[in-house]
Design a protein around this motif. Sequence first.
Motif, PDB file in Angstrom:
ATOM      1  N   THR A   3       0.860  -1.171   0.000  1.00 28.77           N
ATOM      2  CA  THR A   3       0.000   0.000   0.000  1.00 28.77           C
ATOM      3  C   THR A   3       0.899   1.226   0.000  1.00 28.77           C
ATOM      4  O   THR A   3       1.720   1.387   0.888  1.00 28.77           O
ATOM      5  N   HIS A   6       0.332   7.396  -1.656  1.00 30.84           N
ATOM      6  CA  HIS A   6      -0.269   8.262  -2.661  1.00 30.84           C
ATOM      7  C   HIS A   6      -0.997   7.499  -3.760  1.00 30.84           C
ATOM      8  O   HIS A   6      -1.366   8.083  -4.775  1.00 30.84           O
ATOM      9  N   ASP A   7      -1.231   6.184  -3.548  1.00 33.82           N
ATOM     10  CA  ASP A   7      -2.087   5.432  -4.464  1.00 33.82           C
ATOM     11  C   ASP A   7      -3.513   5.947  -4.325  1.00 33.82           C
ATOM     12  O   ASP A   7      -3.942   6.329  -3.221  1.00 33.82           O
ATOM     13  N   LEU A   8      -4.244   5.957  -5.407  1.00 30.83           N
ATOM     14  CA  LEU A   8      -5.644   6.367  -5.333  1.00 30.83           C
ATOM     15  C   LEU A   8      -6.449   5.337  -4.557  1.00 30.83           C
ATOM     16  O   LEU A   8      -6.245   4.132  -4.699  1.00 30.83           O
ATOM     17  N   TYR A  10      -9.682   4.856  -4.841  1.00 31.65           N
ATOM     18  CA  TYR A  10     -10.667   4.279  -5.751  1.00 31.65           C
ATOM     19  C   TYR A  10     -10.192   4.541  -7.182  1.00 31.65           C
ATOM     20  O   TYR A  10     -10.719   5.407  -7.866  1.00 31.65           O
ATOM     21  N   PRO A  11      -9.186   3.787  -7.622  1.00 41.04           N
ATOM     22  CA  PRO A  11      -8.603   4.080  -8.944  1.00 41.04           C
ATOM     23  C   PRO A  11      -9.556   3.780 -10.085  1.00 41.04           C
ATOM     24  O   PRO A  11     -10.404   2.899  -9.990  1.00 41.04           O
ATOM     25  N   SER A  12      -9.391   4.537 -11.145  1.00 39.49           N
ATOM     26  CA  SER A  12     -10.151   4.323 -12.364  1.00 39.49           C
ATOM     27  C   SER A  12      -9.185   3.782 -13.403  1.00 39.49           C
ATOM     28  O   SER A  12      -8.062   4.264 -13.531  1.00 39.49           O
ATOM     29  N   HIS A  13      -9.602   2.803 -14.136  1.00 37.92           N
ATOM     30  CA  HIS A  13      -8.732   2.198 -15.132  1.00 37.92           C
ATOM     31  C   HIS A  13      -9.122   2.620 -16.545  1.00 37.92           C
ATOM     32  O   HIS A  13      -8.994   1.857 -17.480  1.00 37.92           O
ATOM     33  N   GLU A  15      -8.274   4.330 -19.728  1.00 37.96           N
ATOM     34  CA  GLU A  15      -7.006   4.692 -20.353  1.00 37.96           C
ATOM     35  C   GLU A  15      -7.015   6.083 -20.967  1.00 37.96           C
ATOM     36  O   GLU A  15      -5.975   6.702 -21.113  1.00 37.96           O
ATOM     37  N   ASN A  20      -5.278  11.590 -12.993  1.00 36.65           N
ATOM     38  CA  ASN A  20      -6.037  10.839 -11.995  1.00 36.65           C
ATOM     39  C   ASN A  20      -6.684  11.811 -11.025  1.00 36.65           C
ATOM     40  O   ASN A  20      -6.054  12.757 -10.561  1.00 36.65           O
ATOM     41  N   THR A  24      -6.327  10.033  -2.236  1.00 36.60           N
ATOM     42  CA  THR A  24      -5.347   8.967  -2.070  1.00 36.60           C
ATOM     43  C   THR A  24      -5.776   8.089  -0.897  1.00 36.60           C
ATOM     44  O   THR A  24      -6.635   8.468  -0.083  1.00 36.60           O
ATOM     45  N   LYS A  25      -5.166   6.929  -0.800  1.00 33.10           N
ATOM     46  CA  LYS A  25      -5.449   6.042   0.330  1.00 33.10           C
ATOM     47  C   LYS A  25      -5.126   6.754   1.646  1.00 33.10           C
ATOM     48  O   LYS A  25      -5.880   6.657   2.611  1.00 33.10           O
TER      49      LYS A  25
END
Length: 72
Positions: A3, A6-8, A10-13, A15, A20, A24-25
């Motif tokens: 983990t 700074h990862d999102l 609720y990421p969106s994939h 393209e 973004n 962030t988490k």
Amino acid sequence: MTTKRHDLAYPSHVEEMSTNFGLTKREVFAAQILAGLMSRSGETEIDWQTPLAVKLADKLIDELNKSHHYNT
């Protein structure tokens, strides 16, 4: 699995999106911790609670990244 702060959350994939958006988490964890601190203390002054929430969010992420949490 690691983990990252700074990862999102609720990421969106999608393209096509070059940027973004979203929290962030770390921000989500801190907001949830702050809500808990505020509801528990009954205080409206958040000057001391906000830095604590961020520190606790960082500690949570560090703990989640310890290898024993991902061994099944």
